[in-house]
Design a protein around this motif. Structure first.
Motif, short mmCIF file in Angstrom:
data_model
loop_
_atom_site.label_atom_id
_atom_site.label_comp_id
_atom_site.label_asym_id
_atom_site.label_seq_id
_atom_site.Cartn_x
_atom_site.Cartn_y
_atom_site.Cartn_z
N THR A 1 0.83 -1.21 0.00
CA THR A 1 0.00 0.00 0.00
C THR A 1 0.87 1.26 0.00
O THR A 1 2.04 1.21 0.38
CB THR A 1 -0.93 0.01 1.23
N TYR B 1 -0.88 9.65 1.84
CA TYR B 1 -2.32 9.75 1.53
C TYR B 1 -2.81 11.18 1.77
O TYR B 1 -2.25 11.92 2.58
CB TYR B 1 -3.14 8.81 2.44
N TRP C 1 -7.48 10.11 6.47
CA TRP C 1 -7.27 10.12 7.93
C TRP C 1 -8.44 10.78 8.64
O TRP C 1 -8.75 10.44 9.80
CB TRP C 1 -5.96 10.83 8.26
N SER D 1 -11.02 8.00 8.84
CA SER D 1 -10.71 6.93 9.78
C SER D 1 -10.74 7.38 11.23
O SER D 1 -10.79 6.54 12.14
CB SER D 1 -9.32 6.35 9.47
N HIS E 1 -8.21 9.20 12.53
CA HIS E 1 -6.85 9.48 12.96
C HIS E 1 -6.54 10.97 12.96
O HIS E 1 -5.75 11.44 13.78
CB HIS E 1 -5.85 8.75 12.04
N MET F 1 1.55 12.13 13.55
CA MET F 1 1.74 11.90 12.12
C MET F 1 2.70 12.92 11.53
O MET F 1 2.84 14.04 12.03
CB MET F 1 0.39 11.99 11.39
N THR G 1 -1.47 16.33 3.05
CA THR G 1 -1.15 14.91 2.94
C THR G 1 -0.29 14.51 4.14
O THR G 1 0.26 15.36 4.84
CB THR G 1 -0.38 14.60 1.64
N LYS H 1 1.87 7.56 6.25
CA LYS H 1 0.98 6.68 7.01
C LYS H 1 1.65 6.21 8.30
O LYS H 1 2.80 5.77 8.31
CB LYS H 1 0.56 5.47 6.16
N ASN I 1 -1.57 0.91 8.66
CA ASN I 1 -2.07 0.43 7.38
C ASN I 1 -3.59 0.22 7.32
O ASN I 1 -4.13 -0.01 6.24
CB ASN I 1 -1.41 -0.92 7.04
N ALA J 1 -5.84 1.97 4.63
CA ALA J 1 -5.55 1.51 3.26
C ALA J 1 -6.16 0.15 3.00
O ALA J 1 -6.68 -0.12 1.91
CB ALA J 1 -4.04 1.46 3.04
N LEU K 1 6.24 2.29 8.21
CA LEU K 1 5.33 3.22 8.85
C LEU K 1 6.15 4.32 9.51
O LEU K 1 7.31 4.10 9.90
CB LEU K 1 4.48 2.50 9.90
#
Length: 452
Positions: free
Chosen positions: A113, A117, A122, A125, A127, A135, A143, A146, A149, A152, A177
């Protein structure tokens, strides 16, 4: 801890074990603080016991062994992102190989993946709201790299219609990651910014949850027994910041607790230590200092399927939400490698070792011996053994002495070995030198390497 009172009948020994600034700050505007650590012992005997343990742990420290064996390196230009050298990369790939063998047994499909992103993923999800500070964001926060995962893998599940007959679907991912850690918390391979996980997500029906948890734990127990680890089990429940309803969390926690109770082994409950999307079972392993590190994890998630509108059709063609089980067996490869280095003190079993075989010609200027050593090295490499050859001009005795504990086997070749097509074998585990036919020695290696 209460105050330490002086008693003239006891011998006290004060030992300063550290005095350094703490680099990470509670708030961005805070000043670094100075922390002074000290230890007090009631007797000279207690101090000696402690001192011996510290000495042994320093000898087994993965940073020391990693440097000595040239497994990995760090650099100020990529702080928190270790560089695996050729030997360390072999160790990394050996772990990946045993996991892929298990994936074949348990019907996992490996996927690759993207690393970057759009923030919409995010936000969807959860996050972005609850994990954004951890992050690495790019391009004016539009952007980000990640940190995990799971979103994705939700996109993969979402890419086509799913039937109840397909479930469970198990997606595995070894991709790198990135998580933004405070600089003061970074330690060797145990806590890093860039890392790799044996990450997987299982999309299943409600009635499949218990069986999937059982299977994940069985895989973990099998591999940890192989690696020689004992471990501690923890049930982590709903944190203060979370998503989802009380009913969903209660159901998730009950399912994990039911499994652990049925299993019968002791476990610890840590209230409020779960992921923001669901409770989890964590596995902890001790390092050489007795500090516990979380490695394996099994997390139950009812939230992401809802947030990504995931569904499958049941036997009556009704749309049903799947459940996601987040699962890692070894966890961070970097952390696991650190623990393995310390556990084995750098002397790995053959199936795991990045330094399996060293070939030494007795005479560095003998063309026949050099040619024979090269052919033998090539043959062993084609059988996927890790082989190094010492063609240096150093004295033969010196070559043996500096390599004895690093390699599982040292093979020496002289004129006799060239003539008889044999090798003189020095096992790390034995002081005896054995002369063997090459075919017989290879057969022995293959049996020892097998881990079935």
């Amino acid at each position: 801890m209460g105050p330490c009172l002086y008693n003239p009948d006891h011998l006290f020994k004060l030992v300063f074990v550290g005095c350094s600034p703490v680099h990470h700050q509670l708030e961005s505007h805070s000043q670094p603080i100075q922390r002074l650590s000290s230890l007090v012992f009631l007797s000279e005997k207690e101090y000696k016991v402690y001192s011996e343990r510290q000495h042994k742990s320093r000898e087994r420290d993965h940073r020391t062994i990693g440097y000595q064996q040239k497994l990995f390196m760090t650099h100020k230009l990529c702080a928190g992102s270790p560089i695996f050298l050729p030997r360390g990369t072999r160790l990394f790939l050996n772990l990946k190989k045993i996991l892929r063998r298990e994936y074949a047994l348990y019907d996992y499909e490996e996927v690759i993946t993207p690393l970057v992103y759009e923030k919409e993923l995010w936000q969807n999800s959860g996050h972005w709201e609850l994990y954004k500070k951890n992050m690495f964001l790019m391009e004016k926060e539009s952007t980000g790299l990640k940190p995990m995962n799971c979103p994705a893998h939700c996109l993969i599940y979402q890419s086509e219609p799913r039937s109840y007959r397909e479930l469970p679907l198990r997606f595995a991912d070894f991709g790198p990651l990135h998580r933004n850690e405070d600089s003061g918390t970074l330690t060797g391979l145990c806590r890093v910014i860039k890392f790799h996980q044996d990450d997987a997500h299982i999309f299943c029906r409600q009635d499949q949850i218990y069986c999937e948890i059982q299977t994940c734990m069985a895989m973990m127990e099998k591999l940890y027994k192989l690696l020689g680890f004992s471990y501690y089990t923890v049930l982590s429940t709903r944190p203060e910041k979370s998503i989802g309803t009380d009913e969903e969390w209660k159901n998730s926690e009950q399912q994990l607790k039911m499994y652990l109770d049925t299993r019968g082994s002791p476990y610890e409950v840590r209230s409020g230590d779960g992921a923001f999307y669901g409770p989890k079972i964590d596995i902890l392993v001790e390092d050489a200092n007795g500090k516990r590190h979380q490695t394996a994890t099994i997390q139950l998630d009812f939230q992401l399927p809802s947030r990504f509108s995931l569904h499958y059709t049941d036997v009556a063609y009704k749309k049903i939400r799947p459940v996601i089980i987040h699962r890692a067996v070894l966890g961070s490869f970097e952390r696991m490698i650190a623990l393995l280095i310390e556990h084995w003190e750098g002397k790995f079993p053959l199936w795991l070792s990045p330094t399996q075989i060293l070939i030494i010609p007795i005479k560095h200027d003998s063309e026949k011996q050099l040619e024979y050593a090269t052919k033998l090295s090539r043959r062993l490499k084609l059988l996927e053994f890790h082989v190094e050859t010492d063609f240096s001009k150093d004295a033969f005795v010196k070559k043996i002495a500096r390599s004895r504990t690093l390699y599982n086997y040292i093979l020496t070749v002289g004129d006799r070995e060239v003539l008889q097509e044999t090798v003189s074998v020095r096992p790390r585990s034995d002081s005896k030198v054995l002369v063997k036919k090459i075919d017989l020695f290879i057969e022995h290696l293959q049996k020892e390497r097998a881990i079935e």
